[in-house]
Design a protein around this motif. Sequence first.
Motif, short mmCIF file in Angstrom:
data_model
loop_
_atom_site.label_atom_id
_atom_site.label_comp_id
_atom_site.label_asym_id
_atom_site.label_seq_id
_atom_site.Cartn_x
_atom_site.Cartn_y
_atom_site.Cartn_z
N UNK A 207 -63.28 -11.91 38.32
CA UNK A 207 -63.58 -11.85 36.76
C UNK A 207 -63.04 -10.24 36.30
N UNK A 208 -63.32 -10.07 34.82
CA UNK A 208 -63.01 -8.66 34.47
C UNK A 208 -64.24 -8.38 33.58
N UNK A 209 -64.18 -7.08 33.40
CA UNK A 209 -65.33 -6.68 31.90
C UNK A 209 -64.50 -6.82 30.92
N UNK A 210 -63.22 -6.45 31.06
CA UNK A 210 -62.24 -7.02 29.78
C UNK A 210 -61.01 -6.88 30.43
N UNK A 211 -60.31 -8.22 30.29
CA UNK A 211 -58.92 -8.12 30.72
C UNK A 211 -57.84 -7.31 30.06
N UNK A 212 -56.82 -7.28 30.56
CA UNK A 212 -55.66 -6.31 30.05
C UNK A 212 -55.62 -6.72 28.62
N UNK A 213 -55.28 -5.70 27.99
CA UNK A 213 -55.22 -5.25 26.43
C UNK A 213 -54.62 -4.13 25.89
N UNK A 214 -54.00 -4.08 24.94
CA UNK A 214 -53.70 -2.83 23.99
C UNK A 214 -54.70 -2.70 22.97
N UNK A 215 -54.72 -1.69 22.59
CA UNK A 215 -55.82 -1.36 21.46
C UNK A 215 -55.02 -1.24 20.31
N UNK A 216 -55.49 -2.01 19.35
CA UNK A 216 -54.99 -2.32 18.00
C UNK A 216 -54.91 -0.99 16.91
N UNK A 217 -55.85 -0.21 17.31
CA UNK A 217 -56.07 0.89 16.22
C UNK A 217 -54.88 2.08 16.66
N UNK A 218 -55.28 3.24 16.15
CA UNK A 218 -54.45 4.53 16.29
C UNK A 218 -54.67 5.16 17.66
N UNK A 219 -56.28 5.47 17.84
CA UNK A 219 -56.30 6.44 18.97
C UNK A 219 -57.80 6.02 19.38
N UNK A 220 -57.94 5.76 20.76
CA UNK A 220 -59.07 5.61 21.43
C UNK A 220 -59.72 6.80 22.33
N UNK A 221 -60.79 7.33 21.94
CA UNK A 221 -61.46 8.17 22.83
C UNK A 221 -62.55 7.74 23.73
N UNK A 222 -62.48 7.68 25.12
CA UNK A 222 -63.54 6.87 25.81
C UNK A 222 -64.21 7.94 26.94
#
Length: 340
Positions: A207-222
């Motif tokens: 399973x995944x925590x989240x499968x592969x994806x791109x982020x639809x927004x401008x910038x993500x800070x993790x």
Amino acid sequence: MATTQLLSTVEHRETLPEGYARPESDRPRLAEVATDSNIPLIDLASPDKPRVIAEIAQACRTYGFFQVTNHGIAEELLEKVMAVALEFFRLPPEEKEKLYSDEPSKKIRLSTSFNVRKETVHNWRDYLRLHCHPLEEFVPEWPSNPAQFKEIMSTYCREVRQLGLRLLGAISVSLGLEEDYIEKVLGEQEQHMAVNYYPRCPEPDLTYGLPKHTDPNALTILLPDPHVAGLQVLRDGDQWIVVNPRPNALVVNLGDQIQALSNGAYKSVWHRAVVNAVQERMSVASFMCPCNSTVISPARKLVADGDAPVYRSFTYDEYYKKFWSRNLDQEHCLELFKGQ
């Protein structure tokens, strides 16, 4: 649906419950994931500003993400954010029930997986979604328990927003644009957070925590869990690499809108979250989002004379609706906006 669906309220199991196992062709193959000692790590306090800009440009062209140190957010605050987030997920079910919703458009909600109404296979994650800007509008609806939650998280939201705007300025300069170009184009940016909780998983290979994806927004800070790796990024289209947490570093991830504004020069990277059989994991993702009515199109300066832009113009609202109408791991959503 009630909080009985939340993974954080259920006792640890020996096998994966029904509905979480991925088909054979879509499993994480954890043994094939590589490590990469060259993941860009950028010291934002370096006095050599041209070098910092050059490093950001290189990272955005080749990796689509980078880690930053000396970003101006105190280590003590990062620790408090992680501690109060974990405290929230350990609240009794009746407390969490108050915030539970599977309605994707709800701005403040506790939920599980990604989009439980639509998906056929679930993801091994619970998350608290918080809208953060303007803070005074949303904070009253945030959790009142734990007692310090609102204060700690709102402090972090303010600081991470300032960092986000600073990074957008550096990315603008790295593209040869004015420092305020991207910030101006994106309009009065919305900001929201996903506070993610990934419990120990009995069969992490399935399973995944989240499968592969791109982020639809401008910038993500993790803000990643400092002790447990889980974020993985796709390199060169075929190799997953693990992003190991670095002490007090934040992970900066380009979203689809930066790829569009840069006319495809910068990459919105495919990434995923995997889970762990031994340890639970937390992360806090902060998303900088364009104003809904903002028209996104490649900067004129970045489109060579006579060349057609890679992507047509679109509003962020149009993009976001299209993104949410699909499955998370379908083809890159920007592919649907190519050409005129």
